[in-house]
Design a protein around this motif. Structure first.
Motif, PDB file in Angstrom:
ATOM      1  N   ALA A  49      41.865  36.486  36.121  1.00 16.24           N
ATOM      2  CA  ALA A  49      40.568  36.011  35.640  1.00 16.24           C
ATOM      3  C   ALA A  49      39.585  37.162  35.577  1.00 16.24           C
ATOM      4  O   ALA A  49      39.835  38.252  36.107  1.00 16.24           O
ATOM      5  CB  ALA A  49      40.030  34.914  36.564  1.00 16.24           C
ATOM      6  N   PHE A  50      38.460  36.897  34.931  1.00 18.32           N
ATOM      7  CA  PHE A  50      37.349  37.839  34.860  1.00 18.32           C
ATOM      8  C   PHE A  50      36.120  37.177  35.453  1.00 18.32           C
ATOM      9  O   PHE A  50      35.885  35.990  35.246  1.00 18.32           O
ATOM     10  CB  PHE A  50      37.036  38.222  33.416  1.00 18.32           C
ATOM     11  N   MET A  51      35.337  37.959  36.179  1.00 16.09           N
ATOM     12  CA  MET A  51      34.041  37.507  36.683  1.00 16.09           C
ATOM     13  C   MET A  51      33.029  38.593  36.357  1.00 16.09           C
ATOM     14  O   MET A  51      33.390  39.763  36.222  1.00 16.09           O
ATOM     15  CB  MET A  51      34.072  37.258  38.189  1.00 16.09           C
ATOM     16  N   THR A  52      31.776  38.197  36.237  1.00 19.75           N
ATOM     17  CA  THR A  52      30.702  39.145  35.966  1.00 19.75           C
ATOM     18  C   THR A  52      29.726  39.124  37.128  1.00 19.75           C
ATOM     19  O   THR A  52      29.373  38.052  37.619  1.00 19.75           O
ATOM     20  CB  THR A  52      29.968  38.781  34.656  1.00 19.75           C
ATOM     21  N   ASP A  98      34.843  33.522  34.165  1.00 24.21           N
ATOM     22  CA  ASP A  98      35.559  33.129  32.956  1.00 24.21           C
ATOM     23  C   ASP A  98      36.602  32.078  33.295  1.00 24.21           C
ATOM     24  O   ASP A  98      36.824  31.741  34.452  1.00 24.21           O
ATOM     25  CB  ASP A  98      36.243  34.340  32.325  1.00 24.21           C
ATOM     26  N   ASN A  99      37.256  31.608  32.276  1.00 17.56           N
ATOM     27  CA  ASN A  99      38.310  30.612  32.419  1.00 17.56           C
ATOM     28  C   ASN A  99      39.364  31.087  33.430  1.00 17.56           C
ATOM     29  O   ASN A  99      39.814  32.224  33.379  1.00 17.56           O
ATOM     30  CB  ASN A  99      38.968  30.392  31.053  1.00 17.56           C
ATOM     31  N   ILE A 100      39.721  30.215  34.343  1.00 20.92           N
ATOM     32  CA  ILE A 100      40.782  30.512  35.299  1.00 20.92           C
ATOM     33  C   ILE A 100      41.902  29.514  35.058  1.00 20.92           C
ATOM     34  O   ILE A 100      41.712  28.315  35.185  1.00 20.92           O
ATOM     35  CB  ILE A 100      40.287  30.397  36.766  1.00 20.92           C
ATOM     36  N   SER A 101      43.050  30.029  34.654  1.00 27.02           N
ATOM     37  CA  SER A 101      44.221  29.184  34.437  1.00 27.02           C
ATOM     38  C   SER A 101      45.214  29.440  35.552  1.00 27.02           C
ATOM     39  O   SER A 101      45.474  30.587  35.900  1.00 27.02           O
ATOM     40  CB  SER A 101      44.872  29.500  33.088  1.00 27.02           C
ATOM     41  N   PHE A 102      45.755  28.379  36.100  1.00 27.85           N
ATOM     42  CA  PHE A 102      46.702  28.501  37.203  1.00 27.85           C
ATOM     43  C   PHE A 102      48.115  28.423  36.639  1.00 27.85           C
ATOM     44  O   PHE A 102      48.550  27.380  36.175  1.00 27.85           O
ATOM     45  CB  PHE A 102      46.450  27.405  38.240  1.00 27.85           C
TER      46      PHE A 102
END
Length: 174
Positions: free
Chosen positions: A111-114, A61-65
């Motif tokens: 963040a989220f990852m699948t 998913d979107n990763i914002s720093f």
């Protein structure tokens, strides 16, 4: 074969890395790609711990720093499975930076990852359900279906009109 559900916290992985010169850009900040690499490893370990099988990354998913992590600082990554579907699992990560000299810790991102579990032949296989216990785990669990539907719609694998959980967000408000 019935798989026994597992607690979300049973998949918890905590990973720590030191930011070295080879990990940074010209501004002395940890490169985003290096952090994403570490996040992928931590989340894959959490997914494997949950399903006791090899896993592969299915989506990020979107990763914002939010805050950069500087050269010489420490990176802390916490990853755990928030919800399991048939053969896939959503993993949530929180990332902190830590200045060891000032002894201060700050949030960098989340963040989220699948991930998809694989059998010995490389085919997807069923995964155990997740039992959320804490309030945060319950909130992440409840939101996971909406995030999943959004991923499927954006990838073209689900029609927007079939995303009932997403539609409920908008139409229940009217």
């Amino acid at each position: 074969m019935t798989l026994m559900p597992k607690k979300s916290n049973d998949s918890l992985i905590q990973m720590t890395e030191l930011v070295l010169p080879n990990d940074t850009n010209t501004f002395g900040n940890l490169m985003g790609g290096r952090l994403m690499y570490w996040m992928d490893i931590a989340s894959a370990l959490a997914a494997m711990k949950h399903c006791a099988a090899p896993t592969v990354t299915a989506s990020v998913d979107n990763i914002s720093f939010e805050n950069p992590i500087k050269l010489g600082n420490v990176v802390h990554i916490e990853a755990k499975v928030t919800r399991a579907f048939n053969t896939s699992m959503e993993v949530h990560m929180k990332v902190w930076g830590e200045d060891p000299v000032q002894q201060s810790r700050y949030k960098s991102n989340e963040a989220f990852m699948t991930f998809v579990a694989l059998d010995p032949n490389g085919n997807s296989r069923p995964v155990p359900a997740v039992i959320p216990e804490t309030e945060e785990e319950k909130l992440l669990f409840e939101g996971a279906m909406r995030r999943r539907q959004l991923r499927l719609v954006l990838s073209g694998r689900m029609k927007p009109q079939d995303a009932s959980e997403l539609k409920a967000l908008f139409y229940d408000q009217l």
